[in-house]
Write a protein that holds these residues in place. Structure first.
Motif, short mmCIF file in Angstrom:
data_model
loop_
_atom_site.label_atom_id
_atom_site.label_comp_id
_atom_site.label_asym_id
_atom_site.label_seq_id
_atom_site.Cartn_x
_atom_site.Cartn_y
_atom_site.Cartn_z
N THR A 95 -0.09 -11.13 5.92
CA THR A 95 0.17 -11.90 4.72
C THR A 95 0.09 -11.05 3.46
O THR A 95 -0.51 -9.96 3.47
CB THR A 95 -0.86 -13.05 4.62
OG1 THR A 95 -0.56 -13.86 3.47
CG2 THR A 95 -2.27 -12.50 4.47
N ASP A 96 0.73 -11.54 2.39
CA ASP A 96 0.53 -10.95 1.08
C ASP A 96 -0.40 -11.82 0.24
O ASP A 96 -0.57 -11.61 -0.96
CB ASP A 96 1.86 -10.75 0.35
CG ASP A 96 2.64 -12.05 0.18
OD1 ASP A 96 2.26 -13.07 0.80
OD2 ASP A 96 3.64 -12.05 -0.57
N GLY A 97 -1.00 -12.82 0.89
CA GLY A 97 -1.94 -13.70 0.21
C GLY A 97 -3.37 -13.21 0.36
O GLY A 97 -3.65 -12.16 0.96
N ARG A 111 0.52 -9.97 -12.33
CA ARG A 111 -0.10 -11.04 -11.54
C ARG A 111 -1.25 -10.55 -10.69
O ARG A 111 -1.96 -11.35 -10.08
CB ARG A 111 0.96 -11.71 -10.64
CG ARG A 111 1.99 -12.51 -11.40
CD ARG A 111 2.83 -13.36 -10.46
NE ARG A 111 3.65 -12.56 -9.55
CZ ARG A 111 4.89 -12.18 -9.81
NH1 ARG A 111 5.46 -12.52 -10.96
NH2 ARG A 111 5.58 -11.47 -8.95
N GLY A 112 -1.42 -9.23 -10.63
CA GLY A 112 -2.53 -8.66 -9.85
C GLY A 112 -2.39 -8.90 -8.37
O GLY A 112 -3.39 -9.12 -7.67
N GLU A 113 -1.16 -8.87 -7.84
CA GLU A 113 -0.95 -9.12 -6.43
C GLU A 113 -1.50 -7.97 -5.58
O GLU A 113 -1.66 -6.85 -6.05
CB GLU A 113 0.55 -9.31 -6.15
CG GLU A 113 1.11 -10.56 -6.81
CD GLU A 113 2.56 -10.81 -6.44
OE1 GLU A 113 3.05 -10.18 -5.49
OE2 GLU A 113 3.21 -11.65 -7.10
N SER A 114 -1.78 -8.26 -4.33
CA SER A 114 -2.38 -7.26 -3.44
C SER A 114 -1.44 -6.11 -3.14
O SER A 114 -1.87 -4.99 -2.88
CB SER A 114 -2.82 -7.92 -2.13
OG SER A 114 -1.70 -8.54 -1.48
N ASP A 115 -0.13 -6.37 -3.16
CA ASP A 115 0.86 -5.33 -2.92
C ASP A 115 1.79 -5.27 -4.13
O ASP A 115 2.52 -6.21 -4.42
CB ASP A 115 1.66 -5.66 -1.65
CG ASP A 115 2.67 -4.57 -1.28
OD1 ASP A 115 2.78 -3.57 -2.03
OD2 ASP A 115 3.33 -4.71 -0.24
N TYR A 116 1.77 -4.13 -4.83
CA TYR A 116 2.61 -3.98 -6.02
C TYR A 116 4.07 -3.70 -5.66
O TYR A 116 4.92 -3.66 -6.52
CB TYR A 116 2.08 -2.85 -6.90
CG TYR A 116 0.73 -3.14 -7.53
CD1 TYR A 116 0.43 -4.43 -7.98
CD2 TYR A 116 -0.23 -2.16 -7.69
CE1 TYR A 116 -0.80 -4.72 -8.55
CE2 TYR A 116 -1.46 -2.43 -8.27
CZ TYR A 116 -1.74 -3.70 -8.70
OH TYR A 116 -2.95 -3.98 -9.27
N ARG A 117 4.33 -3.47 -4.38
CA ARG A 117 5.69 -3.28 -3.87
C ARG A 117 6.44 -2.16 -4.59
O ARG A 117 7.59 -2.31 -5.00
CB ARG A 117 6.48 -4.59 -3.94
CG ARG A 117 5.79 -5.69 -3.14
CD ARG A 117 6.57 -6.97 -3.14
NE ARG A 117 5.72 -8.05 -2.62
CZ ARG A 117 6.09 -9.31 -2.51
NH1 ARG A 117 7.30 -9.67 -2.87
NH2 ARG A 117 5.26 -10.21 -2.05
N THR A 118 5.75 -1.05 -4.74
CA THR A 118 6.41 0.13 -5.33
C THR A 118 7.18 0.91 -4.28
O THR A 118 8.08 1.67 -4.61
CB THR A 118 5.36 1.06 -5.97
OG1 THR A 118 4.43 1.49 -4.97
CG2 THR A 118 4.62 0.35 -7.10
N TYR A 119 6.82 0.75 -3.00
CA TYR A 119 7.49 1.39 -1.87
C TYR A 119 7.53 2.91 -1.99
O TYR A 119 8.48 3.57 -1.55
CB TYR A 119 8.91 0.81 -1.68
CG TYR A 119 8.88 -0.69 -1.55
CD1 TYR A 119 7.95 -1.31 -0.71
CD2 TYR A 119 9.73 -1.50 -2.29
CE1 TYR A 119 7.89 -2.67 -0.60
CE2 TYR A 119 9.68 -2.88 -2.19
CZ TYR A 119 8.74 -3.47 -1.34
OH TYR A 119 8.66 -4.83 -1.23
#
Length: 307
Positions: free
Chosen positions: A198-200, A60-68
């Motif tokens: 935000t994650d937006g 989805r190409g989100e700003s945060d890939y949330r790989t942590y």
């Protein structure tokens, strides 16, 4: 034999990486319960597997890939590396509920008390926020704590949840945030400032960001933004977001929550056990209660920007 404690953070846990999993707010629940159990029952902690891979965020190409990755460090008392992998492969697993029933049980071989999921949310550790904040700061890498200082501290923090919430039709309409900004200005004074996390994207939040005294902040990672948001004097949360809830829990500040259709019993998480009047649910047709406004003024008045 030794007894260990391990927070299983979800997904397919390979010991060094998890395939799929939840957002940071959800992951903190098993970590919190395991951390308290290690203290209360003298258990040896096994370092959590924080890194994860969620293909959907990349697609989805989100700003945060949330790989942590590169967010947390290990502590000297925790088991890591090959020893961790060996234990996860060989030791007997028992649930956290077995620990409640048989806290002093001893086995013929090493065992791991495993904590998983987010049942009961904050209830098991509602009054442990000071201890858990201390333990969290012990494992967060220093570069992710810089957001706990700055001109946004003590101001009004807004968390706008987008990303997969939009896909699941769980996000709050941006007009609600615009209207709560106007309401808080009417109640607290026109010179208050609003700090948006935000994650937006800025395009998604354009109607909100166009308002005077509203600025978007990001400190480079999910944990950095969560800690920065927790330093707000007042929180405007996002319905159903555990990220918002953890910021409110760690910060213990007054909070405004939107009423939302996904919650049958309302959206006030009741994180402030010693000052319940400092949390409120609000919609444009509602009047913010005077008791809440009194609490809000107390918390944001100390910030020079807001005086």
């Amino acid at each position: 034999m030794r007894r260990y404690v391990y927070p299983h953070l979800g997904g397919l846990d390979l010991g060094v990486l998890r395939i799929r999993g939840h957002g940071l707010g959800n992951l903190l629940f098993p970590w919190a319960r395991a951390t308290i159990a290690a203290r209360d029952h003298n258990l040896i902690p096994i370092n959590p597997t924080w890194p994860q891979l969620k293909p959907g965020h990349f697609m989805r190409g989100e700003s945060d890939y949330r790989t942590y990755r590169n967010l947390f460090r290990t502590t000297p008392d925790s088991v890591t590396g090959l020893h961790k992998l060996w234990l996860l492969c060989t030791a007997v697993r028992e649930s956290e509920f077995a620990l409640q029933k048989f806290p002093q049980e001893r086995r013929n071989r090493s065992s791991i008390v495993q904590f998983a999921g987010m049942d009961q949310m904050f209830e098991p550790f509602l009054e442990e926020h000071a201890f858990l904040k201390k333990k969290l700061l012990e494992i967060v890498l220093p570069e992710h704590t810089k957001g706990m200082e700055g001109d946004h501290v003590g101001g009004i923090g807004i968390h706008v949840r987008r990303g997969d919430f939009c896909i699941a039709n769980r996000s709050v309409d941006i007009t609600w945030y615009c209207e709560v900004v106007e309401e808080l200005k009417r109640k607290l004074g026109k010179n208050v400032r609003f700090n948006v996390f935000t994650d937006g994207t800025s395009e998604e939040l354009a109607p909100l960001l166009k308002k005077p005294d509203v600025q978007m902040y990001s400190f480079g990672s999910s944990i950095a933004d969560l800690l920065a948001l927790s330093c707000s004097g007042l929180l405007v949360g996002s319905a159903g977001s555990t990220f918002s809830m953890w910021a409110g829990y760690l910060g213990q500040m007054p909070a405004v929550w939107p009423r939302h259709k996904i919650h049958e019993k309302g959206n006030v998480p009741k994180l402030l056990y010693n000052q319940p009047l400092a949390e409120c649910e609000w919609m444009p047709e509602m009047e913010m209660k005077s008791d809440f406004i009194v609490q809000a003024r107390k918390h944001i008045r100390s910030n020079p920007v807001n005086t």
